[in-house]
Design a protein around this motif. Structure first.
Motif, PDB file in Angstrom:
ATOM      1  N   HIS A  69       0.820  -1.209   0.000  1.00 12.66           N
ATOM      2  CA  HIS A  69       0.000   0.000   0.000  1.00 12.66           C
ATOM      3  C   HIS A  69       0.855   1.260   0.000  1.00 12.66           C
ATOM      4  CE1 HIS A  69      -2.606  -3.125   1.886  1.00 12.66           C
ATOM      5  NE2 HIS A  69      -3.517  -2.577   1.104  1.00 12.66           N
ATOM      6  N   ASP A  70       0.309   2.331  -0.571  1.00 14.91           N
ATOM      7  CA  ASP A  70       0.971   3.633  -0.484  1.00 14.91           C
ATOM      8  C   ASP A  70       1.009   4.070   0.978  1.00 14.91           C
ATOM      9  OD1 ASP A  70       0.938   3.477  -3.226  1.00 14.91           O
ATOM     10  OD2 ASP A  70      -0.561   5.056  -3.518  1.00 14.91           O
ATOM     11  N   ARG A  71       2.108   4.686   1.380  1.00 15.69           N
ATOM     12  CA  ARG A  71       2.248   5.164   2.764  1.00 15.69           C
ATOM     13  C   ARG A  71       2.901   6.538   2.788  1.00 15.69           C
ATOM     14  NH1 ARG A  71       1.899   0.817   6.789  1.00 15.69           N
ATOM     15  NH2 ARG A  71       2.461   2.398   8.322  1.00 15.69           N
ATOM     16  N   LEU A  72       2.540   7.331   3.787  1.00 20.53           N
ATOM     17  CA  LEU A  72       3.183   8.616   4.044  1.00 20.53           C
ATOM     18  C   LEU A  72       4.180   8.457   5.172  1.00 20.53           C
ATOM     19  CD1 LEU A  72       0.205  11.172   3.972  1.00 20.53           C
ATOM     20  CD2 LEU A  72       1.993  10.928   2.254  1.00 20.53           C
ATOM     21  N   ASP A  73       5.387   9.016   5.008  1.00 21.74           N
ATOM     22  CA  ASP A  73       6.359   8.991   6.098  1.00 21.74           C
ATOM     23  C   ASP A  73       6.101  10.161   7.047  1.00 21.74           C
ATOM     24  OD1 ASP A  73       7.560  11.312   5.075  1.00 21.74           O
ATOM     25  OD2 ASP A  73       9.158  10.218   4.053  1.00 21.74           O
ATOM     26  N   PRO A  74       6.838  10.279   8.147  1.00 26.11           N
ATOM     27  CA  PRO A  74       6.575  11.350   9.113  1.00 26.11           C
ATOM     28  C   PRO A  74       6.696  12.755   8.542  1.00 26.11           C
ATOM     29  CG  PRO A  74       7.910   9.643  10.124  1.00 26.11           C
ATOM     30  CD  PRO A  74       7.825   9.313   8.669  1.00 26.11           C
ATOM     31  N   ASP A  75       7.422  12.905   7.435  1.00 32.65           N
ATOM     32  CA  ASP A  75       7.569  14.221   6.801  1.00 32.65           C
ATOM     33  C   ASP A  75       6.495  14.480   5.755  1.00 32.65           C
ATOM     34  OD1 ASP A  75       9.886  14.843   8.282  1.00 32.65           O
ATOM     35  OD2 ASP A  75      11.106  13.652   6.911  1.00 32.65           O
ATOM     36  N   GLY A  76       5.552  13.548   5.604  1.00 32.22           N
ATOM     37  CA  GLY A  76       4.486  13.729   4.645  1.00 32.22           C
ATOM     38  C   GLY A  76       4.837  13.324   3.227  1.00 32.22           C
ATOM     39  N   VAL A  77       5.971  12.638   3.048  1.00 30.73           N
ATOM     40  CA  VAL A  77       6.388  12.184   1.716  1.00 30.73           C
ATOM     41  C   VAL A  77       5.680  10.876   1.385  1.00 30.73           C
ATOM     42  CG1 VAL A  77       8.343  11.450   0.288  1.00 30.73           C
ATOM     43  CG2 VAL A  77       8.625  13.319   1.933  1.00 30.73           C
ATOM     44  N   LEU A  78       5.112  10.806   0.188  1.00 30.68           N
ATOM     45  CA  LEU A  78       4.387   9.610  -0.235  1.00 30.68           C
ATOM     46  C   LEU A  78       5.348   8.566  -0.778  1.00 30.68           C
ATOM     47  CD1 LEU A  78       1.664   8.176  -0.868  1.00 30.68           C
ATOM     48  CD2 LEU A  78       1.778   9.245  -3.138  1.00 30.68           C
ATOM     49  N   HIS A  79       5.210   7.334  -0.287  1.00 31.72           N
ATOM     50  CA  HIS A  79       5.975   6.193  -0.785  1.00 31.72           C
ATOM     51  C   HIS A  79       4.988   5.248  -1.461  1.00 31.72           C
ATOM     52  CE1 HIS A  79       9.743   7.062   1.572  1.00 31.72           C
ATOM     53  NE2 HIS A  79       8.861   7.818   2.207  1.00 31.72           N
ATOM     54  N   LYS A  80       5.160   5.057  -2.740  1.00 28.97           N
ATOM     55  CA  LYS A  80       4.239   4.221  -3.508  1.00 28.97           C
ATOM     56  C   LYS A  80       4.389   2.751  -3.125  1.00 28.97           C
ATOM     57  CE  LYS A  80       1.924   5.460  -6.393  1.00 28.97           C
ATOM     58  NZ  LYS A  80       0.500   5.915  -6.346  1.00 28.97           N
ATOM     59  N   GLY A  81       3.259   2.047  -3.088  1.00 24.07           N
ATOM     60  CA  GLY A  81       3.287   0.635  -2.789  1.00 24.07           C
ATOM     61  C   GLY A  81       3.845  -0.189  -3.934  1.00 24.07           C
ATOM     62  N   MET A  82       4.330  -1.369  -3.604  1.00 15.57           N
ATOM     63  CA  MET A  82       4.906  -2.275  -4.598  1.00 15.57           C
ATOM     64  C   MET A  82       3.984  -3.476  -4.758  1.00 15.57           C
ATOM     65  SD  MET A  82       8.641  -1.619  -3.065  1.00 15.57           S
ATOM     66  CE  MET A  82       7.831  -0.706  -1.742  1.00 15.57           C
ATOM     67  N   THR A  83       3.505  -3.700  -5.980  1.00 23.30           N
ATOM     68  CA  THR A  83       2.414  -4.655  -6.201  1.00 23.30           C
ATOM     69  C   THR A  83       2.857  -5.991  -6.781  1.00 23.30           C
ATOM     70  OG1 THR A  83       1.984  -3.660  -8.374  1.00 23.30           O
ATOM     71  CG2 THR A  83       0.754  -2.779  -6.492  1.00 23.30           C
ATOM     72  N   ASN A  84       4.164  -6.198  -6.932  1.00 22.49           N
ATOM     73  CA  ASN A  84       4.649  -7.511  -7.359  1.00 22.49           C
ATOM     74  C   ASN A  84       6.066  -7.720  -6.843  1.00 22.49           C
ATOM     75  OD1 ASN A  84       6.622  -6.564  -9.503  1.00 22.49           O
ATOM     76  ND2 ASN A  84       4.726  -5.777 -10.406  1.00 22.49           N
ATOM     77  N   ILE A  85       6.531  -8.952  -6.893  1.00 21.57           N
ATOM     78  CA  ILE A  85       7.848  -9.293  -6.365  1.00 21.57           C
ATOM     79  C   ILE A  85       8.942  -8.505  -7.072  1.00 21.57           C
ATOM     80  CG2 ILE A  85       9.592 -11.140  -6.303  1.00 21.57           C
ATOM     81  CD1 ILE A  85       7.782 -11.480  -4.055  1.00 21.57           C
ATOM     82  N   GLY A  86       8.788  -8.316  -8.375  1.00 17.23           N
ATOM     83  CA  GLY A  86       9.789  -7.585  -9.133  1.00 17.23           C
ATOM     84  C   GLY A  86       9.981  -6.167  -8.623  1.00 17.23           C
ATOM     85  N   GLU A  87       8.877  -5.487  -8.320  1.00 14.66           N
ATOM     86  CA  GLU A  87       8.974  -4.126  -7.789  1.00 14.66           C
ATOM     87  C   GLU A  87       9.625  -4.128  -6.411  1.00 14.66           C
ATOM     88  OE1 GLU A  87       5.148  -2.341  -7.800  1.00 14.66           O
ATOM     89  OE2 GLU A  87       4.986  -2.253  -9.988  1.00 14.66           O
ATOM     90  N   VAL A  88       9.296  -5.116  -5.601  1.00  9.55           N
ATOM     91  CA  VAL A  88       9.886  -5.210  -4.269  1.00  9.55           C
ATOM     92  C   VAL A  88      11.403  -5.388  -4.371  1.00  9.55           C
ATOM     93  CG1 VAL A  88      10.014  -6.587  -2.157  1.00  9.55           C
ATOM     94  CG2 VAL A  88       7.787  -6.100  -3.192  1.00  9.55           C
ATOM     95  N   ILE A  89      11.836  -6.337  -5.192  1.00  9.61           N
ATOM     96  CA  ILE A  89      13.270  -6.598  -5.342  1.00  9.61           C
ATOM     97  C   ILE A  89      13.971  -5.387  -5.919  1.00  9.61           C
ATOM     98  CG2 ILE A  89      14.993  -8.067  -6.449  1.00  9.61           C
ATOM     99  CD1 ILE A  89      13.362  -9.402  -4.207  1.00  9.61           C
ATOM    100  N   SER A  90      13.362  -4.745  -6.922  1.00 15.19           N
ATOM    101  CA  SER A  90      13.969  -3.560  -7.527  1.00 15.19           C
ATOM    102  C   SER A  90      14.157  -2.446  -6.505  1.00 15.19           C
ATOM    103  CB  SER A  90      13.087  -3.067  -8.682  1.00 15.19           C
ATOM    104  OG  SER A  90      13.603  -1.873  -9.235  1.00 15.19           O
ATOM    105  N   GLY A  91      13.140  -2.221  -5.671  1.00 14.15           N
ATOM    106  CA  GLY A  91      13.256  -1.192  -4.645  1.00 14.15           C
ATOM    107  C   GLY A  91      14.339  -1.504  -3.625  1.00 14.15           C
ATOM    108  N   LEU A  92      14.459  -2.767  -3.249  1.00 14.07           N
ATOM    109  CA  LEU A  92      15.493  -3.158  -2.294  1.00 14.07           C
ATOM    110  C   LEU A  92      16.885  -3.019  -2.906  1.00 14.07           C
ATOM    111  CD1 LEU A  92      13.732  -6.297  -0.775  1.00 14.07           C
ATOM    112  CD2 LEU A  92      14.085  -4.083   0.357  1.00 14.07           C
ATOM    113  N   VAL A  93      17.017  -3.353  -4.188  1.00 10.90           N
ATOM    114  CA  VAL A  93      18.309  -3.208  -4.876  1.00 10.90           C
ATOM    115  C   VAL A  93      18.738  -1.744  -4.882  1.00 10.90           C
ATOM    116  CG1 VAL A  93      19.426  -3.308  -7.142  1.00 10.90           C
ATOM    117  CG2 VAL A  93      18.119  -5.270  -6.303  1.00 10.90           C
ATOM    118  N   GLN A  94      17.800  -0.844  -5.155  1.00  7.32           N
ATOM    119  CA  GLN A  94      18.124   0.584  -5.184  1.00  7.32           C
ATOM    120  C   GLN A  94      18.613   1.066  -3.828  1.00  7.32           C
ATOM    121  OE1 GLN A  94      14.971   2.990  -6.903  1.00  7.32           O
ATOM    122  NE2 GLN A  94      14.417   1.332  -8.315  1.00  7.32           N
ATOM    123  N   HIS A  95      18.055   0.514  -2.772  1.00  7.01           N
ATOM    124  CA  HIS A  95      18.479   0.913  -1.427  1.00  7.01           C
ATOM    125  C   HIS A  95      19.811   0.262  -1.061  1.00  7.01           C
ATOM    126  CE1 HIS A  95      17.694   2.550   2.588  1.00  7.01           C
ATOM    127  NE2 HIS A  95      18.191   1.424   3.068  1.00  7.01           N
TER     128      HIS A  95
END
Length: 481
Positions: A69-95
């Motif tokens: 799900h989309d979430r807001l951090d404490p500073d009000g920044v929107l973080h888009k949700g990841m809807t498949n394994i590929g998006e999850v892995i890609s986001g983790l790789v970037q970090h």
């Protein structure tokens, strides 16, 4: 929220205090007034009370968000949700590329129940790094998935017999670890420390900001691991006039000696202030329904999974309830599955039969699968229930299809039944498990809509006023404010 004046158009304020609420003449007898209509198109409400959340809700953002799900951090920044394994892995790789050598990669908020692809396992995470330890906390914080490097640190292999270490058809650990007995060795070695996440000055202030954005002025920290030093810091920060939040911590009691925990809760109780209320404890029983670790009665889970995991054995639950009730310490007890709530009620009844204490205000937290029989027992024992009502939206479709089936899912979070029985009812977000948002949680209790748009258990819907009421008077009473 005054039943004698359910709506009003004006509020009289002087020196930061509300003097009267009503119509344009509500302060007529108080002297000369000046009218300020800058907020004439807005809605004014009392600050909400969040009856179940965790102070790490702000500091969790120090880890990588990997949720659906989309979430807001404490500073009000929107973080888009990841809807498949590929998006999850890609986001983790970037970090991962920004981490220093030897630093573990920790993610949070993930939940495989939303994804139709293969369940996340160590092989997926090994693709990110075969050498850097990686741990991804699921959104319920009762389950995690780790890579091969992390498994090796904990010594988990095909010979491991720890409950909660999930193994595949080949007998090897898949990387999924369920509940604390299996998770803690990894958390310890990767320095995933919920106390540090909750008790630093930065975390406390972030929690205040998360609450402010949601209109929450009183909240809990249900499963606090505060030390004496932490208490001094909490007292200093909460005493600041500009700090926006009243906090009600409940000391974590699982795995600790009940006598010692009761003594500490009682010794701290006298140091409570207007914005820091001390003296309660939190007990753990079972796990998470969507993680298949909540303890459920027959017929169990629809997929044939085991009926759940005890984080605290029933005998220990009985013993702890006896000590805390005897010592006059209020208990908040985590119960998701209906077997867990049954054991908790039996334990509380046994304690009450031995130690008289009428005004205990013990509360069952979540109570998602409690039926009318158990809710009636709560009324008889003077126990409140704090429902996890927004779970209907977040997980209702999955509960129908994958966990407990439509019949039981329609009866989940049975606020209507509870109110009709005269039960003290509240509802909560369990932030950071779901976003802190009382208005959304109230909407969920009224509409009972799932993410696919189906109404799940219309008979358990409550009115708007009842849903708002559940975020106001219950918690001040139950948290002894």
């Amino acid at each position: 929220m005054d039943p004698n004046r359910p709506t009003a158009t004006h509020v009289a304020v002087h020196a930061g205090k509300i003097l009267a609420v009503g119509d344009a003449d509500c302060a007529k007898d108080l002297g000369i007034t000046n009218t300020d209509d800058r907020l004439s198109n807005a809605v004014l409400m009392p600050g909400f009370v969040e009856g179940h959340a965790h102070m790490m809700a702000g500091a969790m953002w120090e880890y990588t968000y990997a949720g659906f799900h989309d979430r807001l951090d404490p500073d009000g920044v929107l973080h888009k949700g990841m809807t498949n394994i590929g998006e999850v892995i890609s986001g983790l790789v970037q970090h991962e590329v920004h981490l220093t050598a030897g630093q573990p990669l920790v993610g949070w908020g993930f939940d495989p129940i939303f994804l139709t692809t293969e369940r996340l396992n160590r092989h997926h995470l090994d693709e990110i790094s075969p050498t850097r330890p990686i741990a991804i906390l699921f959104s319920n914080v009762h389950v995690m998935c780790v890579n091969s490097a992390a498994l090796a640190l904990a010594g988990y292999n095909d010979l491991s017999e720890v409950e909660g270490v999930v193994k595949g058809p080949d007998g090897q650990p898949t990387g999924e670890l369920q509940e604390m007995a299996a998770m803690f060795p990894i958390m310890h070695r990767l320095a995933i420390d919920f106390r540090t996440l909750a008790q630093s000055e930065r975390a406390i202030r972030a929690y205040g900001e998360v609450a402010r954005r949601a209109g929450v002025t009183t909240t809990t920290d249900l499963y606090s691991s505060m030390t004496e030093d932490d208490l001094d810091l909490m007292l200093r920060i909460t005493s600041e006039p500009a700090f926006p939040l009243r906090i009600v911590p409940a000391l974590g009691a699982a795995g600790a000696d009940p006598e010692q925990t009761a003594a500490r809760a009682k010794s701290w109780r006298g140091g409570s202030t207007d914005k820091l209320r001390l003296g309660a404890v939190k007990l753990m029983t079972d796990g998470s329904i969507q993680g298949w670790t909540a303890r459920v009665k027959s017929p169990g889970y629809v997929g044939g999974q085991p009926k759940g995991i005890w984080n605290t054995a029933p005998a220990e639950i009985f013993s702890a309830c006896d000590v805390f009730h005897r010592e006059g310490v209020q208990m908040h007890i985590h119960v998701n599955g209906d077997e867990a709530s049954e054991v908790a009620l039996d334990a509380l009844k046994a304690a009450a039969s031995k130690h008289a204490w009428q005004d205990h205000r013990h509360t069952l937290q979540h109570g998602q699968m409690m039926g009318g029989d158990q809710l009636l027992r709560c009324c008889e024992l003077g126990i409140g229930v704090n429902f996890f009502s927004n779970r209907i939206w977040f997980f209702g479709d999955q509960h129908v299809a994958l966990t407990i089936g439509k019949d039981r899912a329609q009866r989940m979070n049975a606020a209507r039944t509870g109110l009709d029985l005269g039960l003290n009812v509240a509802m909560h977000s369990d932030a950071p498990v779901t976003p802190l948002g009382p208005l959304f949680t109230a909407w969920c209790a009224v509409k009972r809509l799932t993410m696919s748009g189906q109404v799940l258990g219309a008979e358990q819907s409550i009115s708007v006023r009842e849903a708002l009421h559940a975020h106001r008077p219950f918690c001040p009473a139950k948290c002894r404010l």
